[in-house]
Scaffold this motif. Structure first.
Motif, PDB file in Angstrom:
ATOM      1  N   GLY A  65      33.633 -39.157 -42.098  1.00  0.00           N
ATOM      2  CA  GLY A  65      33.028 -39.625 -40.862  1.00  0.00           C
ATOM      3  C   GLY A  65      32.063 -40.769 -41.090  1.00  0.00           C
ATOM      4  O   GLY A  65      32.048 -41.753 -40.316  1.00  0.00           O
TER       5      GLY A  65
ATOM      6  N   ARG B 238      31.623 -42.828 -37.781  1.00  0.00           N
ATOM      7  CA  ARG B 238      31.484 -41.829 -36.726  1.00  0.00           C
ATOM      8  C   ARG B 238      30.181 -41.065 -36.917  1.00  0.00           C
ATOM      9  O   ARG B 238      29.856 -40.629 -38.032  1.00  0.00           O
ATOM     10  CB  ARG B 238      32.660 -40.856 -36.751  1.00  0.00           C
TER      11      ARG B 238
ATOM     12  N   SER C 220      31.034 -34.986 -35.759  1.00  0.00           N
ATOM     13  CA  SER C 220      32.299 -34.274 -35.909  1.00  0.00           C
ATOM     14  C   SER C 220      32.017 -32.784 -35.761  1.00  0.00           C
ATOM     15  O   SER C 220      30.854 -32.351 -35.779  1.00  0.00           O
ATOM     16  CB  SER C 220      32.955 -34.571 -37.268  1.00  0.00           C
TER      17      SER C 220
END
Length: 519
Positions: free
Chosen positions: A504, A509, A512
């Motif tokens: 991630g 990102r 998660s």
């Protein structure tokens, strides 16, 4: 002053494990499984004796009660080597044979082999169970299993005894007055190890002396006096069940040493990991030596360690007992405490007044949270890259309660502290790294749950832009190695959410989740 002299004090509130609690109980008779398990554990230490104990193993494979004196051509008996502080072993004159023997005899309604040996010692010599304690070298395991021809009583045929021999230390420095069983015993003598009458027992004792069997009582249990530095102490409410030590009382966390434990601190860390996953203390410091009494009356020396922790007991996944709670010394009189615990806590509180500043805010109880709220465990994780873009991971100890022998971030659980402060503390405690809070940024968050019944967790992954120090193993019972890894070539054994978080971060990102689709 206790029976162990000035070094030991009143009985404390250790959590005594089953191996230290033999007792006579007609409702729980000695089982074939217990005898077999004890025999196999002995043979694991002495494999060369398997052939000589073939008769015992055949008995255990049969249908007759192996401990019943009517079972022929042989049955199980138990005896004891009682060792004083001068390394001498108690022998008694056996009237029926005229021989000097160790106290012992037939099993008679005893729950364990150890309990049978203890009962025979007390019946034949007049010693009290509290005059004896287990040894750190052998604990509740037999030192010897001897096979010999029995002296048949009236009506009995020729047969053999498979004698399980246990070792006890004599606790008092001065020998108690012996009250010998007149029917069977003609006298008593204390003999040096080299003079012990049984050849096999003599050899085992001499070998054990090389490993520290010296007759000096020392702790075989460890307990944790956990406080938050602001006058609160963590107590554990024990189950209300028959057959355990101090049922239904508030006690300290802890338990008994096993043969695999390299130290009493290792004993306590193992017990904490087994009983209270999620409760992790950085430092355990010896504080006092106490003495408790086991269910059957044996003296149990205990090492009490003190530790600081300021977490929420509600976040601990309690595996034994009923609950964990914080209490202040002024609340102790309202609790049903295990023996001596109140005095121990008050003494510690007097010696360690609360730290300056306000006490920690009151704990948020589950029933004080809004309806439907699920409390979460918060963990911090260090995402540390070297100059080559490699990521620091630690190989967790094989015996770790979580992810043993698997690679993981440097991580820890938030106590009552801000998350970045927790990260800075964990980095220094676990790996000797110095990180400034201003040089930390949040790069990912994993929201995970391991199972439908597990408490959910929030994993905060922080990147340290700069740091000082070289990663070193500071807590070898948890992590055995630190290593930088290419994020595109991670080892196979990585904690799954660690791998997910790394992916991630690399993908940019921030969030998660894991495990929620399996609830």
């Amino acid at each position: 002053m206790s029976r162990l002299g000035a070094t030991f004090a009143r009985p404390t509130a250790a959590n005594l494990p089953a191996p230290l609690l033999p007792s006579r109980g007609d409702d729980v008779p000695l089982t074939r499984a217990h005898i077999r398990k004890t025999a196999e554990a002995y043979l694991a230490r002495h494999p060369h004796e398997r052939n000589s104990l073939a008769g015992l193993l055949s008995l255990l494979d049969g249908v007759d009660d192996p401990a019943d004196r009517a079972t022929l051509p042989g049955h199980v008996t138990c005896s004891a080597a009682v060792i004083d502080r001068e390394q001498r072993v108690l022998h008694i004159g056996h009237k029926a044979t005229g021989l000097l023997l160790n106290p012992g005899g037939h099993v008679d309604g005893d729950r364990t082999l150890l309990a049978a040996a203890l009962r025979e010692v007390c019946e034949e010599t007049g010693l009290r169970p509290g005059d004896l304690c287990l040894t750190p070298q052998l604990l509740g395991a037999p030192i010897d299993i001897d096979v010999h021809d029995a002296n048949p009583a009236k009506g009995e045929g020729t047969h053999q005894h498979f004698d399980f021999r246990f070792v006890f230390y004599l606790v008092p420095e001065q020998h108690p007055q012996l009250t010998l069983q007149d029917k069977e015993v003609s006298g008593a003598r204390w003999l040096d190890f080299a003079e012990v009458c049984s050849r096999t027992l003599r050899a085992k004792l001499l070998a054990a002396r090389e490993r520290g069997l010296d007759g000096q009582p020392e702790p075989v249990n460890a307990s944790a006096l956990i406080h938050d530095g602001h006058g609160r102490y963590l107590l554990h409410l024990r189950d209300q069940r028959e057959g355990i030590w101090a049922p239904g009382t508030f006690a300290l966390l802890g338990g008994g040493r096993t043969r695999e434990d390299v130290s009493l601190e290792a004993t306590l860390r193992r017990e904490l990991a087994e009983e209270t996953p999620g409760l992790e203390v950085a430092h355990l410091t010896p504080y006092a030596r106490e003495e408790a009494t086991s269910v059957d009356g044996l003296a149990v020396p205990i090492e009490v360690f003190q530790a600081r922790w300021s977490g929420d007991p509600e976040t601990v996944d309690l595996q034994e007992g009923v609950l964990l709670r914080w209490f202040t010394p002024d609340m102790l009189e309202r609790l049903n405490l295990s023996p001596g615990l109140g005095d121990l806590i008050r003494r510690h509180a007097a010696e360690h007044p609360p730290a300056g500043g306000p006490p920690a805010p009151p704990r948020l109880l589950r029933d004080e949270a809004p309806q439907g709220t699920e409390l979460h465990i918060v963990g911090v994780h260090l995402y540390l890259e070297d100059a080559h873009g490699r990521i620091l991971l630690g190989l967790r100890h094989p015996d770790s309660a979580y992810a043993g022998n698997v690679w993981h971030f440097l991580a820890g659980h938030c106590e009552r502290e801000e998350a970045v402060s927790c990260l800075v503390r964990e980095a220094e405690e676990e790996a000797g790294l110095v990180i400034e809070p201003d040089n930390v940024e949040l790069v990912h968050l994993v929201h995970l749950v391991d199972s439908p019944s597990a408490r959910p967790r929030i994993g905060l992954i922080f990147r340290a832009r700069t740091w000082s120090g070289t990663p070193s193993v500071r807590e070898p019972d948890r992590c055995v190695e630190w290593r930088f890894w290419n994020p595109k070539d991670l080892p196979a054994d990585v904690v799954p959410y660690t791998r997910q978080a790394i992916e991630g971060v690399l993908a940019g990102r921030l969030y998660s989740h894991r495990g929620w689709d399996k609830r």
